[in-house]
Each structure stands twice: as structure tokens, then as C-alpha cells.
Design a protein around this motif. Sequence first.
Motif, short mmCIF file in Angstrom:
data_model
loop_
_atom_site.label_atom_id
_atom_site.label_comp_id
_atom_site.label_asym_id
_atom_site.label_seq_id
_atom_site.Cartn_x
_atom_site.Cartn_y
_atom_site.Cartn_z
N TYR A 172 -53.31 -64.83 -72.10
CA TYR A 172 -52.62 -63.80 -71.34
C TYR A 172 -51.28 -64.35 -70.85
O TYR A 172 -51.20 -65.49 -70.41
CB TYR A 172 -53.43 -63.36 -70.11
CG TYR A 172 -54.74 -62.67 -70.44
CD1 TYR A 172 -54.81 -61.28 -70.55
CD2 TYR A 172 -55.90 -63.41 -70.62
CE1 TYR A 172 -56.01 -60.65 -70.84
CE2 TYR A 172 -57.10 -62.79 -70.91
CZ TYR A 172 -57.14 -61.41 -71.02
OH TYR A 172 -58.34 -60.79 -71.32
N GLN A 173 -50.25 -63.52 -70.94
CA GLN A 173 -48.98 -63.82 -70.29
C GLN A 173 -48.92 -63.00 -69.01
O GLN A 173 -48.92 -61.76 -69.06
CB GLN A 173 -47.81 -63.46 -71.21
CG GLN A 173 -47.79 -64.25 -72.51
CD GLN A 173 -46.60 -63.90 -73.38
OE1 GLN A 173 -45.48 -63.75 -72.88
NE2 GLN A 173 -46.83 -63.78 -74.68
N GLU A 206 -54.51 -62.19 -76.38
CA GLU A 206 -54.31 -62.67 -77.75
C GLU A 206 -55.46 -63.63 -78.06
O GLU A 206 -55.55 -64.70 -77.46
CB GLU A 206 -52.96 -63.39 -77.88
CG GLU A 206 -52.73 -63.99 -79.25
CD GLU A 206 -51.49 -64.89 -79.29
OE1 GLU A 206 -51.27 -65.52 -80.34
OE2 GLU A 206 -50.79 -64.99 -78.27
N ARG A 229 -44.10 -66.90 -63.82
CA ARG A 229 -44.77 -66.51 -65.07
C ARG A 229 -45.62 -67.67 -65.58
O ARG A 229 -45.17 -68.82 -65.57
CB ARG A 229 -43.75 -66.09 -66.12
CG ARG A 229 -42.98 -64.85 -65.74
CD ARG A 229 -42.04 -64.42 -66.84
NE ARG A 229 -41.32 -63.20 -66.48
CZ ARG A 229 -40.46 -62.57 -67.29
NH1 ARG A 229 -40.21 -63.07 -68.51
NH2 ARG A 229 -39.87 -61.47 -66.89
N ARG A 239 -44.72 -64.43 -78.52
CA ARG A 239 -45.96 -64.53 -77.75
C ARG A 239 -46.14 -65.91 -77.11
O ARG A 239 -47.22 -66.24 -76.66
CB ARG A 239 -47.16 -64.24 -78.66
CG ARG A 239 -47.06 -62.90 -79.37
CD ARG A 239 -48.30 -62.61 -80.17
NE ARG A 239 -48.18 -61.35 -80.91
CZ ARG A 239 -49.18 -60.78 -81.57
NH1 ARG A 239 -50.38 -61.36 -81.57
NH2 ARG A 239 -49.00 -59.65 -82.21
N ASN A 297 -48.22 -58.30 -63.19
CA ASN A 297 -48.21 -57.72 -64.53
C ASN A 297 -48.83 -58.73 -65.51
O ASN A 297 -48.83 -59.94 -65.26
CB ASN A 297 -46.79 -57.39 -64.99
CG ASN A 297 -46.14 -56.33 -64.12
OD1 ASN A 297 -46.75 -55.31 -63.81
ND2 ASN A 297 -44.89 -56.59 -63.70
N PHE A 298 -49.35 -58.21 -66.59
CA PHE A 298 -49.92 -59.10 -67.62
C PHE A 298 -49.70 -58.49 -68.99
O PHE A 298 -49.44 -57.29 -69.14
CB PHE A 298 -51.42 -59.33 -67.37
CG PHE A 298 -52.29 -58.16 -67.69
CD1 PHE A 298 -52.87 -58.00 -68.94
CD2 PHE A 298 -52.54 -57.17 -66.72
CE1 PHE A 298 -53.66 -56.91 -69.23
CE2 PHE A 298 -53.33 -56.08 -67.01
CZ PHE A 298 -53.89 -55.95 -68.26
N LYS A 299 -49.82 -59.36 -70.00
CA LYS A 299 -49.72 -58.93 -71.40
C LYS A 299 -50.77 -59.70 -72.19
O LYS A 299 -50.83 -60.92 -72.14
CB LYS A 299 -48.32 -59.25 -71.95
CG LYS A 299 -48.07 -58.71 -73.34
CD LYS A 299 -46.64 -59.02 -73.78
CE LYS A 299 -46.37 -58.49 -75.17
NZ LYS A 299 -44.98 -58.80 -75.61
N GLY A 300 -51.59 -59.01 -72.92
CA GLY A 300 -52.65 -59.64 -73.68
C GLY A 300 -53.90 -58.78 -73.68
O GLY A 300 -53.86 -57.62 -73.28
#
Length: 609
Positions: free
Chosen positions: A577-578, A551, A586, A509, A546-549
Motif C-alpha cells: 500500500y502507498q 498491490e 508518505r 508504483r 489516503n491510500f493506494k493499493g
Amino acid sequence: GRKIFRPPRFHLWAHQDGALILKNRAKVQLAISNWSFQMRRIICVSLPFWPTDRMNFKSGPKPLNSAEGGKGDRPPESFSLPFASSEKSATFRRSLMRGARAGFAKQLAVSDKDIPFVLIKSIKGAKRISAVNLPAHKMGLAMGQSLTHARALFPDIKAIETQEKADEQDLTKLAHWMIRYSPHCAPYIFGIKYSILLDITGCEHLFGGEARLIADILQSLANFGISARIACAPNKGSAWALAFYDKRAKNGLSISSTELSQIDELPIEALRMNSKINDNLHALGLNKIGALAQIAPNALVRRFGSEVLQALNRTRGREAEAISPVREIIPNKITHPILHAILTWEGLEPAMQIAVKKLCQLLASKNQGAKTMRLCFYRVDGVVFEIKAAASLANNKPETWFMLLKERLDIEAEKMDLGFGVDLICAEAPLALNLQVQVVDLDPLSAAAIQSAEAVHRLAERLSARIGAKNIIRLKPQENWVPEQSQTKTSALDNEDENASIPEFIAKRRPPFLLKRPESIKAIAEVPDGPPRQFLFRSLSFKVKNFKGPERIIEPLLGKNPNAEMPTNSHKIRDYYQVETQNGARFFLFRAGFYGGETAPKWYVHGGG
């Protein structure tokens, strides 16, 4: 007809080879192993004129006029030497240089130490003499006299204000120099009496015996222009008493445990008691230690208090006294004496190499390796200076340690002065560790990885020796969810947890790199807690593909109180967020706070890659 039990009778005597033989009636023999006991030996070096000798020693011999050597207490830098242009006569030139320096010192033998002067101190508004040098002592001046009385007798007497703190500091420096005789060395001041104590138990054979050791100390201090008296005895109290109050101590005195009765003839001032008790004892006619020792202990305590009995027992060796060494005693230590004093750094390197090799051999015999190593250089004029080096991995390789110490010497040589030469080098390893068995991997790739890791350690050692260990650091992983606290800075020479890494569940992460400080950005995001759709960073606009999270990390975990209640709507909550932009970049972003609160949330870039 009753039988009476009788225990066997034991007889004890010494066998001819030193073993003890225990016999009973049944002729059963029990041999007790040999044992030996070495009597403790304490040397007291009394310095009766230390406050004045210190000033002469510190100032050094001064030239009589400018034509005899220029400024300061050093000899002229250039001498008219024969064969000065010949490259084959370097050794001969150095020997002539030493002879010229010695002749210069003799030429300046007449210095301030031959001029009578006194040190004065203000006591209750009156200036009184606190110390006298030897010429003033021979004139009849003594401590306690008023300066007015002294000048009435000798109008031209020179008076200087006393410096008690400087006396103590210089005494400590002299004690550091005398570690060359024993590591158990300490300065000791009782009232106005200055001395140095050395525990030489087991050390005297290194100097050819106790008598030669005492003679060497006396000669060395005499070369410094310091008046000294030395006594050696089985305990601290008797050694101090003999050094200060026995006239034979002027040439060196040594007594054994069977000769302790000699202190009975010394005055009671040798017991180190306060002046009031001494005056009371003198008033009763108890002027010597022997007269006091004839009184029963109970009567002694009842009439004069326990302090008198304690002082008497310490002086007669019935009660032990500790000596606190001026420096930590290091077991891994060797000394390398130099026959002829070395005057140049180039000449000092071979002696350094021999000293380091001896210490590494000592460590190898114990299957130990040094993490730190220190070389102490003892100048012939009483000055001591040192260099230190540290290693990333404990080892006992002489070539590695000499290279590191040579690096430190090249850097610190400009700050050091060899003076009239170095005649002793002490090498010591303050931190030594047991060596682990090194596993040899037959796989070429694994072996190459091990060699690469060792090369990194050697590089860190050399860089630390050149620019200081504090300036070479590495990142040490830690188990912490907070990004900026997942690693901490530590010295590159600290190999503890060297193979540690960030746990995989946290590493997944985290971005490849973090900014030193999060940078504020302007972002467009869904409310109340949606991801960013577009943001402006360093005057450039980025659209999120795009995103990830998120956290979520609660910021009280960053503070001193991890058990604090979680805030419901404040900037103490981070949502990370990533994100990946449309052009492939990124970023690692976080939002501090929530939408809809009293204060609008803020967006930051914390890393990327």
C-alpha cells in the motif's frame, strides 16, 4: 578420321619477380600472386643447475661483513657523493648512484654461489643427491649419488633439502620476466630438466637479429648468476634436444630447417622418452638418434611401440608440438626499453608517459579504445611487477590513461621496490573495443547533458583508480516486480545498459527510496485484507489519510522456484500500500499474510517519500 581430344599442357615456372606464371599452348598466362612463408623459430633455454642457481639468485649477493653494506642483499642506502647539496647536479648524482650500486655488486661477487653444495631428496629411505651446483659438479658430484658416498669423498660438502614446488614456482616467475623477449613464452619441465621455451617467430628483428637476441638472453641470465644453454631451431623438440645435449649450446646455437640432420649425433635421451625405453634401446646398441632414424617406421612401432616413433617425429620436426604461453597473449601491446635503468619513481613517470602514448597510438591506428590497461615493469634483477587501471568508456586518450595509471602508481608505490632499477616497460590493453562514432548535438542543453555524463564517467574512473573499482558502484535497473530486486549493484565502470531505467508501469508504483531492510510496525487495519488506518513506526503514531493499493506480490517469485504453487494463507504473500498520513508524510507499507489464518499477519515499512 576421328579426332582425339587432348587436354592442354600446362607449364609452370617462376618469374623473375617472384610471381608464378602458368602457360598453356594457347599462350594464356595466369599470374599467381606473390606469397611468403616464415619458418617458425623456437628458442629453448635450458637451465642445467636451476634448483641450485635459483637459491643463489633468490637470496642474492650477501655482504661479507656488517661494515660492507649492512643487512640484506641491497646496497647501503646512503653514499658519500660529491655535490650532494647542489640542486643542479641531480642527474650527475643519479649517475654516481648507479655507479656506486654497480661497484657494490662487484664487491660482493664472492657469495654462496662459489661454495659447493648439493640438494638432497629421500628416495626409498636413503638420501640421494637431486641437484648440484656448478662448483660441486666440477668436483665430480652428480645427481643420483647417495649423500653418504658424497660425504665420504668430501666430508665438508653442504647438503640442503630440495624444494621442488619452489623450483617450479620460481621457474614460472622467470618465464614471466622473459616475456620481454616474446609473448609466447612458457616454462617446461621434463623429469628433472628445467627449461623455458620461447616462440620468437617475427620477434628477432626487434633485438637486432637472432644472434643478438640469444646473446642478450645469455648475458641477462649470467648477470643473475644463472647457468644457461640456448638453442634455436624450427621446432620445439629439436630446440630442446640441442639445448640440453649439444655442447655448442653453451655459447648459443642456432640451426635452420636444412641443418636438422645435426640432431642425429645426439644421444637418444634427447628424444624425451622414459628411462625404461632408453635402457632397452641402449641394450640393443641404439645409442644415437641417427641410428634409430634408420629403422623403418613400421618396424620401429612394432618393436618399440608408437611412443618412440612419435618422439622421433617431434624431434625431427615431422610432428608439431604446442607451446602453452605462461600468460595470455594480448595483441594490443608495446614495449618501451629504457637505455639506463631508472631507480626512482619520479624518473619512471616520463617513461610511463611514453609507453602509454605508444599504446594509445597503436589503438588509434585500429580505431579502438582500451577499457583496461596494464603496465608491466621489468627490473634488471629479474623481478616483474605491474599496475592496472580501468575506464568507464573505451578511449585511446594518452592523458586520460596516464592520469589513471599514475593514480594507481601513487597508491601501490609503497608496496613496490625498484631494486637496482627498471630497464623495460610493457604497456598492454587486455580489453579493447571498437570506437563508436560520437554524435555531436548542436542543442546547448543536449550538449551540456553529454558533457555532464562524460564528467561522471571520468569521476568514476578516478575514484576507482584511487580506492578500487569494487568500492565504487552504481544501481542498475531491472524489470522485476519485487521492490528490492528492481535494482542491482554493479561496478561504476560497467556502462552496459547505462541508459536503462525501471519500466514506467513499475516506477509509478514505487516510492522514491527503499529501506535497506523492511522494518516491522504495529498497525490497525480492516480484516481480512483491508488497508491500514493507523500504525506505530519508530515510537511515533501515524493516522492514514489516503491510500493506494493493494498491490499483491507472491513471495515465491523471490525464491529459486518461480513456478511454485501460490499459498492461500501464509506469510509468503505481500500486499503493498502507498499511504499518506494526516501530516503529509508518505510511506510504502506491506502486509505479509492474511487475517484469520493460523499465524497473525505482520506489517512492515519498506520505503517512503
